[in-house]
Design an enzyme around this catalytic site. Structure first.
Site, mmCIF file in Angstrom:
data_model
loop_
_atom_site.group_PDB
_atom_site.id
_atom_site.type_symbol
_atom_site.label_atom_id
_atom_site.label_comp_id
_atom_site.label_asym_id
_atom_site.label_seq_id
_atom_site.Cartn_x
_atom_site.Cartn_y
_atom_site.Cartn_z
ATOM 1 N N GLU A 84 33.147 77.014 -31.699
ATOM 2 C CA GLU A 84 33.722 77.748 -32.829
ATOM 3 C C GLU A 84 34.710 76.862 -33.589
ATOM 4 O O GLU A 84 35.572 76.227 -32.984
ATOM 5 C CB GLU A 84 34.433 79.009 -32.335
ATOM 6 C CG GLU A 84 33.528 79.995 -31.600
ATOM 7 C CD GLU A 84 32.486 80.666 -32.493
ATOM 8 O OE1 GLU A 84 32.601 80.565 -33.738
ATOM 9 O OE2 GLU A 84 31.562 81.296 -31.947
ATOM 10 N N CYS A 148 37.474 87.281 -28.133
ATOM 11 C CA CYS A 148 37.251 85.835 -28.232
ATOM 12 C C CYS A 148 37.945 85.278 -29.469
ATOM 13 O O CYS A 148 38.746 84.346 -29.397
ATOM 14 C CB CYS A 148 35.753 85.533 -28.289
ATOM 15 S SG CYS A 148 34.920 85.861 -26.735
ATOM 16 N N HIS A 167 31.705 79.512 -26.961
ATOM 17 C CA HIS A 167 30.955 80.712 -26.575
ATOM 18 C C HIS A 167 29.772 80.271 -25.704
ATOM 19 O O HIS A 167 29.029 79.366 -26.091
ATOM 20 C CB HIS A 167 30.406 81.433 -27.806
ATOM 21 C CG HIS A 167 31.240 82.594 -28.218
ATOM 22 N ND1 HIS A 167 31.747 82.742 -29.501
ATOM 23 C CD2 HIS A 167 31.667 83.680 -27.528
ATOM 24 C CE1 HIS A 167 32.447 83.866 -29.564
ATOM 25 N NE2 HIS A 167 32.411 84.448 -28.377
#
Length: 208
Positions: A84, A148, A167
């Site tokens: 991410e 998250c 992730h």
């Protein structure tokens, strides 16, 4: 002897259909592999609770002063290990394990809408992919507006961007626990190298 550099790595506890959270399994596998003698690896399981994240992440930064913090979460939709690039401040409407969600649906009241990692995630993606060819990696700019994303933004805010969020898919869909551990290890080593090279460049500019 050079002082060990601390790296904090977190995974999440169980929630919803994830009775065993692949993120914590991956972090436990990473713990077995380690990050070499120069790195003091600190791992921590975080419950899926907004208020705990808000308290715990700043505490971990204050206690260990890590060179890097890495947060691992599971995504039931993921089929690849996903890096991410950024965390988001608003849009948190999903209830956590305590049936709670933030009153203003945000991480940091008045904080910027989006915070990016200071680490070049594209460079990390390339290096990790080369290091673990049997695992597929990808890059994303939407960590999902749940715990998250919330933990990533909180950590980016407190670390001035010195963190990464990974992730992972559920175990066996398609990767084994060991493969996920190796993937997380490769991402962290790559991120540390990229960070160090960037800091070396900054320092060499200052010497001129």
């Amino acid at each position: 002897m050079e002082k060990q550099r601390a790296v904090v790595v977190t995974g999440f506890g169980p929630f919803g259909e994830h009775a065993v959270n692949a993120s914590w399994v991956a972090v436990k596998e990473l713990e077995k592999l380690g990050l070499g003698d120069e790195v003091d690896l600190i791992v921590h399981e975080i419950p899926v609770e907004y208020q705990t994240v808000q308290r715990l992440i700043p505490e971990l930064w204050k206690k260990y002063h890590p060179v890097l913090s890495v947060h691992v979460g599971v995504s039931g939709m993921a089929t690849m290990v996903t890096l991410e690039k950024c965390g988001h401040n608003v849009g948190y409407k999903g209830l956590d394990n305590c049936n709670f969600c933030p009153g203003k649906h945000c991480c940091v009241d008045g904080g910027p809408e989006c915070l990016h990692s200071v680490i070049d995630i594209d460079a990390v993606y390339k290096r990790a992919s080369a290091a673990v060819p049997d695992v597929q990696f990808t890059v994303s700019t939407d960590a999902g507006r749940y715990l998250c994303d919330f933990s990533y933004y909180t950590s980016l805010y407190h670390s001035r961007g010195k963190c990464v969020f990974i992730h992972v898919p559920p175990i066996g869909k398609p990767f084994t626990a060991v493969q996920l551990g190796e993937a997380v290890q490769a991402v962290i080593k790559s991120a540390m190298d990229v960070l160090e090279e960037a800091e070396d460049q900054i320092n060499s500019h200052h010497k001129h």
